[in-house]
Design a protein around this motif. Structure first.
Motif: not given
Ligand code: C2E
Ligand code: CA
Ligand code: CA
Ligand code: CA
Length: 274
Positions: A45, A47-48, A52-55, A57, A250, A252, A256, A272
């Protein structure tokens, strides 16, 4: 002394033989791996930092060898490039990654690593188009990660290919930024959406002043050029804090999630939160 020299030479020769045999046997196995279905993709993943969201993978290739176990891409991608196998392997990666990502929740993109050899042939644009069409994944959800080696080779042809991929709707990321030679001029020439800061700069955050200054400069550069900056190899909360403070967009890394099998992606996306 003479005898010693010979002894060393024989020892050297013997270990050269062993190394060449090991390489040859790896090569034989590698040639069969695709047909035998031994490759698998793991996903990590990205992560933004704002939401806090996954943009997205990132798809990371693994070779599940019957005797050797899981083989790292670091141990076979170079060989696959040398013997021309990276093109069919890379096409498999594109098809598999797009097929997997088509089942993920809609905004999550998939990032795929593309080798210089894939740009050398004429088939990359067709391979990307084929993978998108077959899977039904919208082009906007595909990100292609390329390294400086791609741009070094044939600037005109590479630019033409990248432009066609962008026109199709895919996003382009410059991978391992900061590790090459003249990365800055590439930022002007090529249509990147994203800059990935190499993990070697993240490792010594926040203690090392130089690494911190470099991360700050790259993040500012990305902001000014309208490119997302992504830090890879984020392992600690302290690293995360300083990346937030420097305006990186972002992150990675193992902090996470490690790269995980596709079956576990939905669960990881839900879990996440930062
Ligand atoms: P990369 O594109 O720079 O990928 C990031 C590497 O860092 C991955 O190694 C990932 O597992 C590892 N990593 C992620 N988070 C952390 C962390 O927090 N700490 C540390 N120490 N490492 C972390 P991996 O999976 O072994 O892949 C190595 C390289 O192999 C990749 O580097 C990429 O250049 C190449 N590669 C992987 N899959 C493919 C593929 O499908 N096609 C091509 N052409 N190359 C691939
Ligand atoms: Ca990458
Ligand atoms: Ca990278
Ligand atoms: Ca890297």
């Amino acid at each position: 002394a003479k005898a010693d020299g010979k002894g060393i030479f024989r020892f050297f020769e013997a270990s050269m033989d062993a190394a060449m045999q090991a390489r040859r046997s790896l090569e034989t196995d590698l040639r069969l791996a695709l047909a035998r279905g031994e490759f698998v993709l793991h996903y990590q993943p990205i992560v933004d930092l704002r939401s806090g969201q996954v943009n997205a993978c990132e798809a990371l290739l693994r070779w599940r060898h019957p005797e050797r176990g899981m083989v790292s891409p670091l141990d076979f991608i170079g060989l696959a490039e040398e013997i021309g196998l990276i093109v069919p392997i890379g096409e498999w990666v594109l098809r598999q990654a797009c097929a997997d990502a088509a089942a993920w929740p809609a905004p999550v993109r998939v990032a795929v690593n593309v080798s210089p050899a894939q740009f050398r042939g004429q088939s990359l644009v067709a391979a990307v188009y084929g993978a998108l069409t077959t899977s039904g994944l919208p082009a906007a959800r595909l990100e292609l990660e390329i390294t400086e080696a791609v741009m070094l080779e044939n600037t005109e042809a590479t630019l033409a290919t990248l432009t066609r991929l962008k026109d199709m709707g895919a996003r382009i990321a410059m991978d391992d930024f900061g590790t090459g030679y003249s990365s800055l001029s590439y930022l002007r020439t090529f249509p990147f959406d994203k800059i990935k800061i190499d993990g070697s700069f993240i490792r010594n955050l926040p203690g090392e002043a130089d690494a911190l200054a470099i991360v700050r400069a790259i993040s500012g550069l990305g902001e000014s050029l309208g490119m997302t900056t992504t830090a890879e190899g984020v392992e600690t909360a302290d690293q995360l804090d300083s990346l937030k403070a420097e305006g990186c967009r972002e992150v990675q890394g193992y902090l996470f999630s490690r790269p995980i099998p596709n079956e576990n992606v939905s669960e990881a996306l839900a879990a996440i939160g930062i």
